[in-house]
Design a protein around this motif. Structure first.
Motif: not given
Length: 167
Positions: A17-23, A74-90
């Motif tokens: 309800x507060x965050x419709x997407x993981x991004x 930053x390490x967490x988001x960069x590790x996920x960004x290639x396989x996770x569009x929402x992490x890449x967006x963040x």
């Protein structure tokens, strides 16, 4: 999202309800970190600078000193960004904020007519943004063993050499 909802003591549905997407959640989390660590106060000297060079130096100090504090995220988001569009967006959202700061410093240099004549503002922003990347900080501080003070000093010198017209 389930793990986050559980840790927060709410249902997954309530979280959505507060965050419709993981991004949106990831962007909110990174912005919350900026708020808790008072990024605006860190940038105050850069924003209040009375010259382009002063703004450049203050921005490098503010961002360079902030990298160690947000490195884990930053390490967490960069590790996920290639396989996770929402992490890449963040991650992209946060890096565009850094780019905006770089552009402001470059605009101040251009307004003072001290930007190298062979660089337009976009190219100068590209150079500064790349120089201030988290990856460059990692290579120099983590991999090469530089102190934080040496990192900030050398990056400032490199930025000045790369962007400022010679007298």
């Amino acid at each position: 999202m389930s793990d986050i909802a559980k840790a927060a003591g709410i249902t997954r549905q309530a979280l959505y309800l507060h965050f419709p997407t993981r991004a949106e959640l990831l962007v909110a989390a990174t912005r919350h970190i900026d708020s808790v660590k008072d990024v605006d106060a860190r940038l105050a000297n850069s924003r209040a600078a009375t010259s382009g060079r002063e703004r450049l130096v203050a921005f490098i100090s503010a961002w360079g000193g902030y990298i160690p504090e947000i490195h884990g995220m930053s390490v967490a988001l960069r590790a996920m960004r290639d396989s996770d569009a929402e992490a890449a967006a963040a991650w992209d959202d946060r890096m565009q904020a850094v780019r905006h700061g770089c552009a402001a410093a470059v605009q101040a240099l251009a307004a003072d007519k001290v930007l190298r004549e062979d660089l337009n503002e976009e190219a100068a922003t590209d150079l500064l943004w790349t120089l201030l990347s988290v990856e460059n900080w990692e290579h120099l501080v983590r991999d090469c063993g530089w102190s934080q003070l040496d990192y900030e000093s050398q990056i400032t010198g490199l930025a000045e050499a790369a962007l400022l017209a010679t007298a």
